[in-house]
Design an enzyme around this catalytic site. Structure first.
Site, PDB file in Angstrom:
ATOM      1  N   HIS A  72     -11.739   9.160 -52.519  1.00  0.00           N
ATOM      2  CA  HIS A  72     -11.888   8.137 -53.600  1.00  0.00           C
ATOM      3  C   HIS A  72     -11.607   8.923 -54.998  1.00  0.00           C
ATOM      4  O   HIS A  72     -12.310  10.055 -55.046  1.00  0.00           O
ATOM      5  CB  HIS A  72     -13.192   7.474 -53.600  1.00  0.00           C
ATOM      6  CG  HIS A  72     -13.301   6.449 -52.775  1.00  0.00           C
ATOM      7  ND1 HIS A  72     -14.263   5.265 -52.705  1.00  0.00           N
ATOM      8  CD2 HIS A  72     -12.456   6.002 -51.511  1.00  0.00           C
ATOM      9  CE1 HIS A  72     -14.046   4.514 -51.879  1.00  0.00           C
ATOM     10  NE2 HIS A  72     -12.944   4.761 -51.066  1.00  0.00           N
ATOM     11  N   TYR A 202     -20.922   0.662 -59.165  1.00  0.00           N
ATOM     12  CA  TYR A 202     -22.099   0.670 -59.565  1.00  0.00           C
ATOM     13  C   TYR A 202     -22.407  -0.248 -60.565  1.00  0.00           C
ATOM     14  O   TYR A 202     -21.879  -0.305 -61.726  1.00  0.00           O
ATOM     15  CB  TYR A 202     -22.550   2.193 -60.136  1.00  0.00           C
ATOM     16  CG  TYR A 202     -22.391   3.401 -59.175  1.00  0.00           C
ATOM     17  CD1 TYR A 202     -21.381   3.954 -58.464  1.00  0.00           C
ATOM     18  CD2 TYR A 202     -23.620   3.715 -58.428  1.00  0.00           C
ATOM     19  CE1 TYR A 202     -21.282   4.984 -57.576  1.00  0.00           C
ATOM     20  CE2 TYR A 202     -23.688   4.898 -57.669  1.00  0.00           C
ATOM     21  CZ  TYR A 202     -22.542   5.255 -57.232  1.00  0.00           C
ATOM     22  OH  TYR A 202     -22.558   6.428 -56.484  1.00  0.00           O
ATOM     23  N   PRO A 293     -31.216   7.803 -54.886  1.00  0.00           N
ATOM     24  CA  PRO A 293     -30.037   7.980 -54.345  1.00  0.00           C
ATOM     25  C   PRO A 293     -28.983   7.800 -55.029  1.00  0.00           C
ATOM     26  O   PRO A 293     -27.531   8.073 -54.712  1.00  0.00           O
ATOM     27  CB  PRO A 293     -30.075   6.946 -53.068  1.00  0.00           C
ATOM     28  CG  PRO A 293     -31.126   6.065 -53.359  1.00  0.00           C
ATOM     29  CD  PRO A 293     -32.011   6.902 -54.307  1.00  0.00           C
ATOM     30  N   LYS A 297     -26.311  12.644 -54.140  1.00  0.00           N
ATOM     31  CA  LYS A 297     -26.329  13.621 -54.223  1.00  0.00           C
ATOM     32  C   LYS A 297     -27.266  14.456 -53.023  1.00  0.00           C
ATOM     33  O   LYS A 297     -27.137  15.696 -52.556  1.00  0.00           O
ATOM     34  CB  LYS A 297     -27.131  14.257 -55.358  1.00  0.00           C
ATOM     35  CG  LYS A 297     -26.241  14.200 -56.615  1.00  0.00           C
ATOM     36  CD  LYS A 297     -25.133  14.923 -56.694  1.00  0.00           C
ATOM     37  CE  LYS A 297     -24.090  14.851 -57.699  1.00  0.00           C
ATOM     38  NZ  LYS A 297     -22.651  15.070 -57.167  1.00  0.00           N
ATOM     39  N   TYR A 385     -20.341  14.027 -60.811  1.00  0.00           N
ATOM     40  CA  TYR A 385     -20.429  13.031 -59.576  1.00  0.00           C
ATOM     41  C   TYR A 385     -19.456  13.731 -58.466  1.00  0.00           C
ATOM     42  O   TYR A 385     -19.820  14.007 -57.212  1.00  0.00           O
ATOM     43  CB  TYR A 385     -19.692  11.902 -59.954  1.00  0.00           C
ATOM     44  CG  TYR A 385     -19.795  10.635 -58.832  1.00  0.00           C
ATOM     45  CD1 TYR A 385     -20.945   9.754 -59.000  1.00  0.00           C
ATOM     46  CD2 TYR A 385     -19.121  10.740 -57.655  1.00  0.00           C
ATOM     47  CE1 TYR A 385     -21.030   8.864 -57.968  1.00  0.00           C
ATOM     48  CE2 TYR A 385     -19.106   9.555 -56.672  1.00  0.00           C
ATOM     49  CZ  TYR A 385     -20.194   8.860 -56.796  1.00  0.00           C
ATOM     50  OH  TYR A 385     -20.448   7.938 -55.871  1.00  0.00           O
TER      51      TYR A 385
END
Ligand code: FAD
Ligand code: DHB
Length: 392
Positions: A72, A202, A293, A297, A385
């Site tokens: 991704h 998200y 979460p 990570k 990220y």
């Protein structure tokens, strides 16, 4: 009995450490409370940072990851009725993440360890560690056949998760703990339904956070912010899908629904215990730290810890050089705190705090608009990220 390294716990941390040590010619014994089937089916994380995926490939564990993992190049952030894309390849120097479930990482590791003839004992009980401040620490356990065993080790790795026995074996007076709870939990649903999105979404919604993730092109993984004391039984499937459709709503777009394969509630917590070493005991992964979460990570930190630990134990045990072992805790904690901050930041930016004043929502929305319009702010999210600092 003797072994160079006794490893407590066959989660990602313990299994990968054993594999990395074997590549350097160092034997280990892993003792695990649960059965192999239980460890392989335990539903948890789903996203590998670029450095984690590269490390698994370099360690010879890339075959299924490359065949079945989904690369991704970004994520979507949704708020205020709009969905925005963050392009990690552009923002983070060409780096990306790979969607490949923790269950698959664990299956690959167990298969590889057993094929290499590793000593991996499932369904043990009564695990205990002793003599940690000597050069010959002891690992005691009762094997599945009921025999009580004692292993004299050169080092012990505490990879036994948050509820394990290794962290409490460090005297309280030598440990500092930082802990923060959050007034919400996640309800996760693994569903037999093709993902309705190419990359993770998200979403911040006035009813609470929602996340659309996936396991492969046939299976979706979705999460909903729920009250902290929620029981999965209180959320029949119809209620879960209705809440997901509302929180992800966009004109002309809908979540694809399908039968649930697993539904579970995950508590949210930030936790760091330092130092991560006491004498010849080295903690790694959830045994030493927990992140909420949001930001994916937890698994990546476990992989990073044991990558550092494998080098440190190699120098210590093969060359008698203790410098990397002495630096182990500080080296790991630097990344742990970066991920702890990032996970807290993502969590508080995207979740609704029960009872919060209207100012909180306005601040969250301002931050989200900044992250989706300023290159500096979107680079900050992207480089954290995909993994910061990059795993060497
Ligand atoms: P673990 O995976 O916890 O492994 C520890 C192992 O030690 C277990 O197999 C356990 O059975 C064993 N053990 C414990 N005590 C003993 C003992 N006394 N003797 C022998 N063995 C013992 N992270 C994300 O990034 N995204 C997510 O969506 C996500 N969801 C999660 C959901 C849940 C319910 C949990 C608990 C965690 C989740 N995480 C998530 C975090 C991520 O899965 C963990 O960070 C990761 O599993 C850490 O790996 P580990 O090997 O350190 O610990
Ligand atoms: C998943 C979990 C996360 O916490 C996250 O931030 C992204 C993905 C997952 O389970 O797929």
């Amino acid at each position: 009995m003797r072994t160079p390294v006794g490893i407590v716990g066959a989660g990602p941390a313990g299994l990968l450490l054993s594999h990395l040590l074997a590549l350097r010619g160092i034997e280990s014994v892993i003792v695990e409370l649960r059965s192999r089937a239980y460890c392989e089916a335990r539903q948890r994380a789903g996203v590998l940072e670029q450095g984690s995926a590269d490390l698994l490939r370099a360690a010879g564990l890339g075959t299924r990851l490359d065949a079945e993992g989904l690369e991704h190049g970004g994520i979507y952030l949704q708020f205020d009725g709009e969905r925005h894309h963050l392009d990690f390849r552009d923002l983070a120097g060409g780096r990306s993440v790979t969607v490949y479930a923790q269950t698959e990482v664990v299956k690959d590791l167990i298969a590889s360890r057993l094929a290499d003839g590793a000593n991996l004992e499932f369904e043990v009980s009564g695990t205990a560690v002793a003599d940690l401040d000597t050069g010959r620490p002891l690992l005691r356990y009762t094997a599945a056949d009921g025999t009580r065993r004692e292993l004299a080790c050169d080092a012990i790795a505490g990879c036994d998760g948050f509820h394990g026995i290794c962290r409490p074996a460090i005297p309280d007076r030598l440990r500092t703990v930082w802990e923060r709870g959050y007034p919400y939990a996640w309800l996760g649903i693994l569903a037999e339904a093709p993902p309705a999105t190419d990359e993770l979404i998200y979403a911040r919604h006035p009813d609470g956070f929602a996340l659309h993730s996936m396991r492969n092109l046939q299976t979706s993984k979705l999460y909903l912010q729920v009250e902290p004391d929620t029981r999965a039984e209180d959320w029949p499937e119809a209620r879960i899908w209705q809440a997901l459709q509302e929180r992800f709503a966009l004109p002309g777009w809908a979540v694809k629904e399908g039968p649930a394969l697993d539904i579970a509630v995950t508590p949210m917590r930030s936790f760091v215990s330092a130092p991560m070493r006491y004498g010849r005991l080295f903690l790694a992964g959830d045994a030493a730290h927990i992140v909420p979460p949001t930001g994916a990570k937890g698994l990546n930190l476990a992989i990073a810890d044991v990558t550092v630990l494998a080098d440190a134990l190699t120098e210590l045990l093969l060359r008698g050089d203790h410098r990397l072992a002495d630096a182990y805790s500080d080296t790991c904690l630097s990344r742990v705190w970066r991920s702890t901050h990032f996970s807290w930041w993502m969590t508080t930016m995207l979740h609704r705090t029960p009872g919060a004043d209207p100012m909180e929502a306005a601040l969250q929305l301002s931050q989200l608009r900044y992250v989706t319009t300023s290159r500096a702010a979107s680079v900050t999210l992207a480089e954290n990220y995909v993994g910061y600092p990059p795993l060497r």
